[in-house]
Write a protein that holds these residues in place. Structure first.
Motif, short mmCIF file in Angstrom:
data_model
loop_
_atom_site.label_atom_id
_atom_site.label_comp_id
_atom_site.label_asym_id
_atom_site.label_seq_id
_atom_site.Cartn_x
_atom_site.Cartn_y
_atom_site.Cartn_z
N PRO A 1 -28.43 1.43 6.63
CA PRO A 1 -28.32 -0.47 6.85
C PRO A 1 -26.76 -0.56 6.45
CG PRO A 1 -29.27 0.35 4.62
CD PRO A 1 -28.84 1.64 5.16
N VAL A 2 -26.14 -1.34 7.26
CA VAL A 2 -24.88 -1.96 7.16
C VAL A 2 -25.06 -3.28 6.27
CG1 VAL A 2 -24.19 -1.06 9.21
CG2 VAL A 2 -25.13 -3.40 9.41
N ASP A 3 -26.11 -3.78 6.00
CA ASP A 3 -26.03 -4.88 5.08
C ASP A 3 -27.42 -5.04 4.57
OD1 ASP A 3 -24.24 -7.36 5.05
OD2 ASP A 3 -25.93 -8.14 4.82
N ILE B 1 -30.00 -1.80 10.59
CA ILE B 1 -29.80 -0.44 10.97
C ILE B 1 -28.45 0.06 10.04
CG2 ILE B 1 -29.09 1.25 12.74
CD1 ILE B 1 -31.72 0.32 13.29
#
Lengths: 398, 118
Positions: free
Chosen positions: B94-96, B92
Protein backbone atom coordinates in the motif's frame (compact mmCIF):
# COMPACT_ATOMS: atom_id res chain seq x y z
CA UNK A 1 28.64 -0.03 34.26
CA UNK A 2 25.94 1.53 32.11
CA UNK A 3 24.62 4.83 33.34
CA UNK A 4 22.10 7.21 31.86
CA UNK A 5 23.83 10.34 30.67
CA UNK A 6 22.33 13.80 30.58
CA UNK A 7 20.56 13.07 27.31
CA UNK A 8 18.84 10.05 28.79
CA UNK A 9 20.81 7.65 26.61
CA UNK A 10 22.60 4.66 28.06
CA UNK A 11 26.31 4.52 27.46
CA UNK A 12 29.00 2.22 28.68
CA UNK A 13 31.25 4.29 30.91
CA UNK A 14 34.18 2.49 29.41
CA UNK A 15 33.25 3.60 25.93
CA UNK A 16 36.18 5.60 24.68
CA UNK A 17 34.57 6.67 21.44
CA UNK A 18 32.76 9.89 22.10
CA UNK A 19 33.57 11.88 18.99
CA UNK A 20 34.04 10.64 15.43
CA UNK A 21 35.08 12.81 12.51
CA UNK A 22 33.79 11.22 9.31
CA UNK A 23 35.74 13.31 6.82
CA UNK A 24 39.48 13.95 7.10
CA UNK A 25 41.61 14.36 3.99
CA UNK A 26 45.19 13.09 4.08
CA UNK A 27 47.37 14.55 1.34
CA UNK A 28 50.60 13.44 -0.37
CA UNK A 29 53.62 15.32 0.95
CA UNK A 30 55.61 14.76 -2.23
CA UNK A 31 52.94 14.19 -4.81
CA UNK A 32 51.83 11.00 -6.44
CA UNK A 33 55.41 9.72 -6.62
CA UNK A 34 54.89 8.62 -3.01
CA UNK A 35 53.04 5.66 -4.51
CA UNK A 36 56.12 4.45 -6.39
CA UNK A 37 57.16 1.87 -3.75
CA UNK A 38 53.71 0.30 -3.95
CA UNK A 39 53.57 -0.06 -7.74
CA UNK A 40 55.05 -2.72 -10.00
CA UNK A 41 58.04 -1.92 -12.20
CA UNK A 42 55.70 -1.79 -15.15
CA UNK A 43 53.43 0.79 -13.62
CA UNK A 44 56.35 2.84 -12.32
CA UNK A 45 57.67 2.97 -15.85
CA UNK A 46 54.29 3.81 -17.32
CA UNK A 47 53.70 6.54 -14.75
CA UNK A 48 57.14 8.08 -15.25
CA UNK A 49 58.33 7.23 -11.77
CA UNK A 50 61.58 5.48 -12.71
CA UNK A 51 63.71 8.59 -12.49
CA UNK A 52 64.86 8.16 -16.06
CA UNK A 53 64.42 11.31 -18.11
CA UNK A 54 62.15 10.76 -21.06
CA UNK A 55 63.34 12.89 -24.00
CA UNK A 56 61.25 13.75 -27.01
CA UNK A 57 62.42 14.04 -30.63
CA UNK A 58 63.55 17.63 -30.06
CA UNK A 59 65.61 16.76 -27.03
CA UNK A 60 63.15 18.20 -24.53
CA UNK A 61 62.34 16.32 -21.36
CA UNK A 62 58.79 15.09 -21.68
CA UNK A 63 56.35 15.49 -18.87
CA UNK A 64 55.78 11.78 -18.72
CA UNK A 65 55.04 11.63 -15.04
CA UNK A 66 51.58 10.79 -13.86
CA UNK A 67 49.28 13.61 -12.90
CA UNK A 68 46.11 13.10 -10.96
CA UNK A 69 43.01 14.59 -12.58
CA UNK A 70 41.84 17.98 -11.37
CA UNK A 71 39.54 20.61 -12.70
CA UNK A 72 41.42 23.32 -14.56
CA UNK A 73 38.45 25.66 -14.15
CA UNK A 74 36.86 25.19 -10.75
CA UNK A 75 38.82 25.81 -7.56
CA UNK A 76 38.50 28.16 -4.59
CA UNK A 77 40.38 31.35 -5.43
CA UNK A 78 41.34 31.87 -1.79
CA UNK A 79 42.91 28.43 -1.66
CA UNK A 80 41.41 25.12 -0.73
CA UNK A 81 42.97 24.74 2.72
CA UNK A 82 42.96 26.25 6.16
CA UNK A 83 46.11 28.35 6.32
CA UNK A 84 46.87 27.17 9.85
CA UNK A 85 46.91 23.53 8.75
CA UNK A 86 50.37 23.81 7.21
CA UNK A 87 52.78 21.72 9.30
CA UNK A 88 55.35 23.80 11.25
CA UNK A 89 58.17 22.34 9.18
CA UNK A 90 56.40 23.40 6.00
CA UNK A 91 54.77 21.26 3.37
CA UNK A 92 51.19 20.71 2.47
CA UNK A 93 48.29 20.69 4.93
CA UNK A 94 47.36 17.22 6.20
CA UNK A 95 50.53 15.74 4.77
CA UNK A 96 52.12 15.01 8.14
CA UNK A 97 50.27 12.47 10.32
CA UNK A 98 51.90 13.66 13.53
CA UNK A 99 50.89 17.27 12.95
CA UNK A 100 47.38 16.29 11.90
CA UNK A 101 47.06 14.29 15.12
CA UNK A 102 48.12 17.25 17.22
CA UNK A 103 46.46 20.04 15.27
CA UNK A 104 43.17 18.28 14.68
CA UNK A 105 42.56 15.01 16.56
CA UNK A 106 44.03 16.13 19.88
CA UNK A 107 42.81 19.70 19.65
CA UNK A 108 39.22 18.66 18.98
CA UNK A 109 39.10 15.50 21.14
CA UNK A 110 38.44 13.29 18.15
CA UNK A 111 38.50 9.60 19.06
CA UNK A 112 38.14 8.24 15.56
CA UNK A 113 38.87 9.90 12.25
CA UNK A 114 37.79 8.57 8.90
CA UNK A 115 40.30 9.17 6.12
CA UNK A 116 39.08 10.04 2.63
CA UNK A 117 42.13 10.41 0.46
CA UNK A 118 42.30 13.95 -0.90
CA UNK A 119 44.36 12.86 -3.90
CA UNK A 120 41.93 10.07 -4.76
CA UNK A 121 38.78 12.16 -4.90
CA UNK A 122 39.17 12.55 -8.65
CA UNK A 123 40.10 8.93 -9.41
CA UNK A 124 36.87 8.48 -11.36
CA UNK A 125 38.11 10.95 -13.98
CA UNK A 126 40.77 8.59 -15.33
CA UNK A 127 39.70 7.35 -18.73
CA UNK A 128 41.98 4.32 -18.31
CA UNK A 129 40.48 1.70 -15.99
CA UNK A 130 43.86 0.01 -15.60
CA UNK A 131 45.53 3.20 -14.41
CA UNK A 132 42.81 3.94 -11.91
CA UNK A 133 42.84 0.38 -10.57
CA UNK A 134 46.63 0.31 -10.13
CA UNK A 135 46.65 3.70 -8.43
CA UNK A 136 43.83 2.72 -6.06
CA UNK A 137 45.66 -0.42 -4.93
CA UNK A 138 48.93 1.39 -4.36
CA UNK A 139 47.17 4.20 -2.56
CA UNK A 140 45.49 1.82 -0.13
CA UNK A 141 48.87 0.30 0.73
CA UNK A 142 50.27 3.81 1.22
CA UNK A 143 47.39 4.78 3.53
CA UNK A 144 48.03 1.76 5.72
CA UNK A 145 51.74 2.46 6.02
CA UNK A 146 51.76 6.23 6.16
CA UNK A 147 48.52 6.97 8.04
CA UNK A 148 46.81 4.04 9.72
CA UNK A 149 50.07 2.89 11.27
CA UNK A 150 50.79 6.42 12.46
CA UNK A 151 47.80 6.89 14.74
CA UNK A 152 45.43 4.31 16.22
CA UNK A 153 42.54 6.77 16.00
CA UNK A 154 42.57 6.81 12.21
CA UNK A 155 40.51 4.53 10.00
CA UNK A 156 40.63 4.04 6.24
CA UNK A 157 38.12 3.94 3.43
CA UNK A 158 39.22 1.55 0.68
CA UNK A 159 39.75 3.52 -2.52
CA UNK A 160 38.28 1.71 -5.51
CA UNK A 161 38.10 2.60 -9.18
CA UNK A 162 34.61 1.99 -10.48
CA UNK A 163 36.01 2.10 -14.02
CA UNK A 164 36.65 -1.64 -13.50
CA UNK A 165 34.01 -2.83 -11.04
CA UNK A 166 35.27 -6.42 -10.79
CA UNK A 167 38.79 -5.20 -9.99
CA UNK A 168 37.25 -2.80 -7.49
CA UNK A 169 35.48 -5.69 -5.79
CA UNK A 170 38.78 -7.59 -5.62
CA UNK A 171 40.45 -4.56 -4.04
CA UNK A 172 37.73 -4.35 -1.40
CA UNK A 173 38.29 -8.01 -0.61
CA UNK A 174 42.08 -7.63 -0.48
CA UNK A 175 42.02 -4.76 1.99
CA UNK A 176 39.05 -5.78 4.10
CA UNK A 177 40.28 -9.30 4.69
CA UNK A 178 43.80 -8.35 5.70
CA UNK A 179 43.21 -5.36 7.94
CA UNK A 180 40.23 -4.42 10.09
CA UNK A 181 41.17 -0.75 10.10
CA UNK A 182 39.34 -0.38 6.78
CA UNK A 183 35.82 0.67 7.65
CA UNK A 184 34.24 1.64 4.33
CA UNK A 185 34.64 1.79 0.57
CA UNK A 186 35.48 5.13 -1.07
CA UNK A 187 33.90 4.65 -4.46
CA UNK A 188 34.67 6.94 -7.36
CA UNK A 189 31.69 7.76 -9.56
CA UNK A 190 31.30 7.58 -13.30
CA UNK A 191 28.80 9.21 -15.58
CA UNK A 192 26.33 6.51 -14.64
CA UNK A 193 23.88 6.91 -11.81
CA UNK A 194 24.48 4.96 -8.65
CA UNK A 195 21.46 2.73 -9.22
CA UNK A 196 23.08 1.47 -12.41
CA UNK A 197 24.16 -2.17 -12.69
CA UNK A 198 27.77 -1.22 -13.43
CA UNK A 199 28.25 -0.64 -9.70
CA UNK A 200 26.71 -3.96 -8.65
CA UNK A 201 29.96 -5.92 -8.24
CA UNK A 202 31.22 -3.20 -5.91
CA UNK A 203 28.00 -3.15 -3.89
CA UNK A 204 27.98 -6.94 -3.67
CA UNK A 205 31.49 -7.12 -2.24
CA UNK A 206 30.97 -4.17 0.10
CA UNK A 207 27.85 -5.86 1.41
CA UNK A 208 29.67 -9.18 1.80
CA UNK A 209 32.41 -7.49 3.82
CA UNK A 210 29.95 -5.42 5.85
CA UNK A 211 31.49 -2.16 4.66
CA UNK A 212 29.37 0.88 3.77
CA UNK A 213 29.85 2.55 0.41
CA UNK A 214 31.16 6.10 0.93
CA UNK A 215 30.73 8.75 -1.71
CA UNK A 216 32.25 12.22 -1.50
CA UNK A 217 32.19 15.25 -3.79
CA UNK A 218 35.04 14.81 -6.28
CA UNK A 219 35.45 18.37 -7.50
CA UNK A 220 35.48 17.15 -11.09
CA UNK A 221 31.76 16.65 -11.50
CA UNK A 222 30.87 18.21 -14.83
CA UNK A 223 34.52 18.73 -15.78
CA UNK A 224 35.28 15.49 -17.62
CA UNK A 225 32.81 13.53 -19.69
CA UNK A 226 33.48 10.30 -17.81
CA UNK A 227 32.47 11.96 -14.52
CA UNK A 228 28.94 12.66 -13.29
CA UNK A 229 27.61 15.62 -15.26
CA UNK A 230 26.25 18.73 -13.59
CA UNK A 231 22.66 19.71 -14.44
CA UNK A 232 21.64 22.22 -17.07
CA UNK A 233 25.07 22.85 -18.56
CA UNK A 234 28.59 23.84 -17.71
CA UNK A 235 29.04 26.39 -14.92
CA UNK A 236 31.55 29.23 -15.15
CA UNK A 237 32.66 29.59 -11.54
CA UNK A 238 33.69 27.52 -8.56
CA UNK A 239 31.02 29.48 -6.69
CA UNK A 240 28.39 27.89 -8.91
CA UNK A 241 29.94 24.45 -8.74
CA UNK A 242 30.20 24.47 -4.96
CA UNK A 243 26.56 25.51 -4.79
CA UNK A 244 25.13 22.98 -7.22
CA UNK A 245 27.34 19.88 -7.16
CA UNK A 246 25.01 18.50 -4.50
CA UNK A 247 22.46 17.86 -7.25
CA UNK A 248 24.65 14.96 -8.41
CA UNK A 249 24.20 13.28 -5.05
CA UNK A 250 20.48 13.98 -4.88
CA UNK A 251 20.10 12.30 -8.24
CA UNK A 252 22.24 9.36 -7.15
CA UNK A 253 20.27 8.81 -3.98
CA UNK A 254 16.99 8.79 -5.91
CA UNK A 255 18.56 6.45 -8.44
CA UNK A 256 19.63 3.92 -5.81
CA UNK A 257 16.28 3.91 -4.04
CA UNK A 258 14.08 3.82 -7.12
CA UNK A 259 16.20 1.39 -9.13
CA UNK A 260 15.98 -1.01 -6.18
CA UNK A 261 19.64 -1.06 -5.11
CA UNK A 262 18.68 -1.37 -1.46
CA UNK A 263 16.27 -4.22 -2.25
CA UNK A 264 18.86 -6.00 -4.39
CA UNK A 265 21.52 -5.64 -1.69
CA UNK A 266 19.52 -5.90 1.53
CA UNK A 267 22.51 -5.25 3.82
CA UNK A 268 24.10 -2.47 1.77
CA UNK A 269 24.72 0.81 3.58
CA UNK A 270 25.68 4.17 2.16
CA UNK A 271 27.45 7.21 3.60
CA UNK A 272 27.03 10.44 1.66
CA UNK A 273 29.99 12.54 2.72
CA UNK A 274 30.04 16.26 1.99
CA UNK A 275 27.23 15.73 -0.48
CA UNK A 276 25.02 18.50 0.89
CA UNK A 277 22.12 18.29 3.30
CA UNK A 278 19.46 20.93 2.73
CA UNK A 279 18.09 19.13 -0.29
CA UNK A 280 17.25 15.99 1.64
CA UNK A 281 13.73 16.78 2.94
CA UNK A 282 12.53 17.83 -0.51
CA UNK A 283 13.99 14.69 -2.10
CA UNK A 284 12.40 12.41 0.51
CA UNK A 285 9.01 14.11 0.25
CA UNK A 286 9.13 14.07 -3.51
CA UNK A 287 10.10 10.41 -3.74
CA UNK A 288 7.38 9.38 -1.31
CA UNK A 289 4.78 11.43 -3.13
CA UNK A 290 5.78 10.17 -6.55
CA UNK A 291 5.89 6.57 -5.34
CA UNK A 292 2.17 6.76 -4.64
CA UNK A 293 1.38 7.44 -8.27
CA UNK A 294 4.30 5.79 -10.02
CA UNK A 295 5.11 2.66 -8.02
CA UNK A 296 4.00 0.49 -10.96
CA UNK A 297 7.21 1.57 -12.72
CA UNK A 298 9.35 0.27 -9.87
CA UNK A 299 7.31 -2.45 -8.12
CA UNK A 300 10.41 -3.53 -6.20
CA UNK A 301 10.12 -0.36 -4.14
CA UNK A 302 8.01 -1.98 -1.48
CA UNK A 303 7.79 0.78 1.08
CA UNK A 304 7.92 4.56 1.06
CA UNK A 305 11.28 5.51 -0.49
CA UNK A 306 12.19 7.65 2.51
CA UNK A 307 12.23 4.52 4.65
CA UNK A 308 15.10 3.05 2.65
CA UNK A 309 17.02 6.27 3.20
CA UNK A 310 16.33 6.46 6.93
CA UNK A 311 17.33 2.81 7.37
CA UNK A 312 20.37 2.55 5.10
CA UNK A 313 21.85 5.95 4.34
CA UNK A 314 23.77 8.35 6.55
CA UNK A 315 24.89 11.89 5.81
CA UNK A 316 27.79 13.94 7.12
CA UNK A 317 27.26 17.31 8.72
CA UNK A 318 29.81 19.47 6.93
CA UNK A 319 29.37 22.02 5.50
CA UNK A 320 26.68 22.49 8.10
CA UNK A 321 23.44 24.17 7.06
CA UNK A 322 23.35 27.90 7.70
CA UNK A 323 19.77 29.13 7.49
CA UNK A 324 19.07 32.56 8.98
CA UNK A 325 17.69 31.41 12.36
CA UNK A 326 18.46 28.75 14.95
CA UNK A 327 14.85 27.65 14.81
CA UNK A 328 15.22 26.86 11.13
CA UNK A 329 18.28 24.74 11.91
CA UNK A 330 16.30 22.79 14.50
CA UNK A 331 13.29 22.36 12.22
CA UNK A 332 15.53 21.10 9.45
CA UNK A 333 17.32 18.63 11.72
CA UNK A 334 13.96 17.27 12.79
CA UNK A 335 12.89 16.83 9.15
CA UNK A 336 15.90 14.63 8.42
CA UNK A 337 15.78 12.80 11.77
CA UNK A 338 19.33 13.99 12.41
CA UNK A 339 19.64 12.03 15.65
CA UNK A 340 19.60 8.93 13.47
CA UNK A 341 20.91 10.01 10.07
CA UNK A 342 23.57 12.67 10.60
CA UNK A 343 27.26 12.09 11.37
CA UNK A 344 29.72 14.80 12.33
CA UNK A 345 32.45 15.61 9.83
CA UNK A 346 35.03 18.39 9.86
CA UNK A 347 36.49 18.19 6.33
CA UNK A 348 39.93 18.97 7.78
CA UNK A 349 42.08 20.58 6.36
CA UNK A 350 39.79 22.27 3.84
CA UNK A 351 38.95 25.93 4.06
CA UNK A 352 35.29 25.16 4.68
CA UNK A 353 36.20 23.09 7.75
CA UNK A 354 33.56 22.79 10.50
CA UNK A 355 34.69 23.03 14.08
CA UNK A 356 33.09 20.17 16.04
CA UNK A 357 32.19 22.23 19.08
CA UNK A 358 30.44 24.93 17.10
CA UNK A 359 28.61 22.41 14.94
CA UNK A 360 27.54 20.10 17.72
CA UNK A 361 26.18 22.97 19.83
CA UNK A 362 23.65 23.61 17.10
CA UNK A 363 22.34 20.06 17.36
CA UNK A 364 19.52 19.58 19.88
CA UNK A 365 20.67 17.66 22.95
CA UNK A 366 18.59 14.56 22.16
CA UNK A 367 20.20 14.23 18.72
CA UNK A 368 23.73 15.34 19.59
CA UNK A 369 25.17 12.04 20.78
CA UNK A 370 24.06 10.35 17.57
CA UNK A 371 25.64 13.03 15.44
CA UNK A 372 28.82 13.21 17.49
CA UNK A 373 29.62 9.48 17.51
CA UNK A 374 26.82 6.96 17.76
CA UNK A 375 25.51 7.14 14.19
CA UNK A 376 29.01 6.59 12.85
CA UNK A 377 29.56 3.71 15.27
CA UNK A 378 26.28 2.15 14.19
CA UNK A 379 27.15 2.52 10.51
CA UNK A 380 30.81 1.52 10.55
CA UNK A 381 30.47 -0.95 13.39
CA UNK A 382 33.15 -2.82 15.24
CA UNK A 383 35.88 -1.89 12.79
CA UNK A 384 35.45 1.73 13.81
CA UNK A 385 34.88 1.09 17.48
CA UNK A 386 37.56 -1.48 18.28
CA UNK A 387 40.96 -0.43 19.50
CA UNK A 388 42.72 -1.99 16.53
CA UNK A 389 45.49 0.45 15.83
CA UNK A 390 48.29 -0.77 18.07
CA UNK A 391 47.43 -4.43 17.47
CA UNK A 392 47.45 -3.97 13.71
CA UNK A 393 50.83 -2.24 13.75
CA UNK A 394 52.28 -4.98 15.95
CA UNK A 395 50.87 -7.72 13.70
CA UNK A 396 52.43 -6.04 10.70
CA UNK A 397 55.81 -5.73 12.39
CA UNK A 398 55.68 -9.45 13.29
CA UNK B 1 -30.98 2.69 2.23
CA UNK B 2 -31.20 0.34 -0.72
CA UNK B 3 -30.79 1.73 -4.25
CA UNK B 4 -31.70 -0.21 -7.37
CA UNK B 5 -29.00 -0.08 -10.05
CA UNK B 6 -30.77 -2.27 -12.58
CA UNK B 7 -30.92 -5.75 -14.05
CA UNK B 8 -27.55 -7.49 -13.67
CA UNK B 9 -27.35 -8.26 -17.39
CA UNK B 10 -27.14 -4.52 -18.08
CA UNK B 11 -23.76 -4.40 -16.30
CA UNK B 12 -21.62 -7.19 -17.83
CA UNK B 13 -18.18 -8.01 -16.46
CA UNK B 14 -15.64 -5.35 -17.34
CA UNK B 15 -18.28 -2.57 -17.35
CA UNK B 16 -19.13 0.05 -14.80
CA UNK B 17 -21.75 2.69 -14.22
CA UNK B 18 -21.64 5.90 -12.24
CA UNK B 19 -24.86 6.86 -10.47
CA UNK B 20 -26.16 9.57 -8.23
CA UNK B 21 -27.57 7.73 -5.20
CA UNK B 22 -29.22 10.21 -2.87
CA UNK B 23 -26.57 12.79 -1.99
CA UNK B 24 -23.66 10.64 -3.09
CA UNK B 25 -22.12 9.64 -6.39
CA UNK B 26 -21.21 5.99 -6.55
CA UNK B 27 -19.43 3.94 -9.21
CA UNK B 28 -20.58 0.36 -9.59
CA UNK B 29 -17.97 -1.87 -11.18
CA UNK B 30 -18.37 -5.44 -12.40
CA UNK B 31 -15.06 -7.31 -12.26
CA UNK B 32 -14.05 -10.97 -12.29
CA UNK B 33 -14.43 -10.82 -8.52
CA UNK B 34 -18.04 -9.56 -8.61
CA UNK B 35 -19.75 -6.23 -8.15
CA UNK B 36 -18.10 -3.37 -6.28
CA UNK B 37 -19.75 -0.09 -5.34
CA UNK B 38 -17.23 2.70 -4.84
CA UNK B 39 -17.87 6.13 -3.41
CA UNK B 40 -16.74 8.55 -6.11
CA UNK B 41 -14.22 10.39 -3.93
CA UNK B 42 -10.53 9.61 -3.97
CA UNK B 43 -9.23 9.58 -0.37
CA UNK B 44 -6.13 11.45 -1.53
CA UNK B 45 -7.42 14.77 -2.91
CA UNK B 46 -11.12 14.16 -3.46
CA UNK B 47 -10.95 13.38 -7.18
CA UNK B 48 -13.91 11.68 -8.93
CA UNK B 49 -12.04 8.40 -8.67
CA UNK B 50 -14.67 6.35 -10.50
CA UNK B 51 -13.78 8.17 -13.71
CA UNK B 52 -10.38 6.46 -13.59
CA UNK B 53 -9.45 3.45 -15.65
CA UNK B 54 -9.94 -0.12 -14.48
CA UNK B 55 -6.70 -1.89 -15.13
CA UNK B 56 -4.05 -4.21 -13.70
CA UNK B 57 -0.79 -3.31 -12.06
CA UNK B 58 2.69 -4.58 -11.28
CA UNK B 59 2.90 -6.78 -8.22
CA UNK B 60 5.78 -6.31 -5.77
CA UNK B 61 8.77 -7.99 -7.35
CA UNK B 62 12.56 -8.33 -7.13
CA UNK B 63 14.57 -5.43 -8.62
CA UNK B 64 14.55 -5.47 -12.40
CA UNK B 65 11.61 -7.87 -12.73
CA UNK B 66 8.05 -7.05 -13.61
CA UNK B 67 5.19 -9.27 -12.50
CA UNK B 68 1.87 -8.09 -13.91
CA UNK B 69 -1.18 -8.96 -11.88
CA UNK B 70 -4.62 -7.97 -10.62
CA UNK B 71 -5.76 -7.48 -14.19
CA UNK B 72 -9.14 -5.76 -14.30
CA UNK B 73 -9.22 -5.39 -10.52
CA UNK B 74 -7.38 -2.09 -10.07
CA UNK B 75 -9.01 1.32 -10.22
CA UNK B 76 -6.49 4.05 -11.05
CA UNK B 77 -7.49 7.54 -9.95
CA UNK B 78 -7.78 9.93 -12.90
CA UNK B 79 -5.97 12.74 -11.07
CA UNK B 80 -2.77 11.58 -9.36
CA UNK B 81 -2.72 7.98 -10.47
CA UNK B 82 -3.07 6.28 -7.10
CA UNK B 83 -4.19 2.67 -7.51
CA UNK B 84 -6.82 0.86 -5.49
CA UNK B 85 -7.89 -2.77 -5.34
CA UNK B 86 -11.59 -2.79 -6.31
CA UNK B 87 -12.22 -5.93 -4.28
CA UNK B 88 -11.69 -4.26 -0.92
CA UNK B 89 -10.84 -0.66 -1.73
CA UNK B 90 -7.33 -0.91 -0.34
CA UNK B 91 -4.45 1.16 -1.62
CA UNK B 92 -2.13 -0.88 -3.84
CA UNK B 93 1.37 -1.11 -2.38
CA UNK B 94 0.00 0.00 0.00
CA UNK B 95 1.23 3.46 -0.86
CA UNK B 96 -1.10 5.05 1.67
CA UNK B 97 -3.23 4.20 4.66
CA UNK B 98 -6.27 5.80 3.07
CA UNK B 99 -8.47 3.40 1.13
CA UNK B 100 -11.49 3.76 -1.14
CA UNK B 101 -14.84 3.74 0.59
CA UNK B 102 -16.93 0.79 -0.65
CA UNK B 103 -20.65 0.25 -0.19
CA UNK B 104 -22.29 -3.16 0.03
CA UNK B 105 -23.90 -4.59 -3.13
CA UNK B 106 -26.60 -7.19 -3.44
CA UNK B 107 -28.20 -9.17 -6.27
CA UNK B 108 -31.81 -10.21 -5.77
CA UNK B 109 -34.15 -11.60 -8.42
CA UNK B 110 -31.65 -10.72 -11.12
CA UNK B 111 -31.43 -7.11 -9.98
CA UNK B 112 -28.37 -5.31 -8.68
CA UNK B 113 -28.65 -3.07 -5.62
CA UNK B 114 -26.31 -0.85 -3.65
CA UNK B 115 -26.92 -0.48 0.07
CA UNK B 116 -26.02 2.86 1.56
CA UNK B 117 -26.07 2.65 5.33
CA UNK B 118 -26.02 6.46 5.70
Amino acid sequence: MDTPDDSGAIRDDGDAIRRVDCDIHPIFADGVSELAPYLTDGWRARFGMTGKADVDMFGNVRAASLELPRSPFFYPTAGAFRKDSVPPGGGLPASDPAFLAEHHLDAHQIDRGLLLGQNMLTLGAFPQPEYATAIAGAYNDWIEDRWLDADPRLRGTIVVASQDPEAAAAEIRRCAERDRRWVGVMMSLRNAMMGDAIYHPIYAEAERQGLPICVHISGVEGTFPQCPPLPAGVPATYFEVKTIYTTVYQANLASMVIRGTFERFPQLRLAMIECGLGWLPELLWRMDSNWKALREEAPWVKKPPSEYVFERVRFTSQPFVEPPTAKQVRDFLEMIDAGRTLMFASDYPHYDFDDPTRTLLQIPREARRGVEADNALELFGERLRADLGAAAVAAKAA
Amino acid sequence: MRHLIGPVEELPEGEHTIRRLGKRTVGVFHTSAGFHAVLDVCPHRGAPVCQGVVTGTMLPSPPGEFVPGLDGLVLRCPWHGWEFDLRDGTSIGPVDRRDLKLLPTAVEDGRLYVDDPD
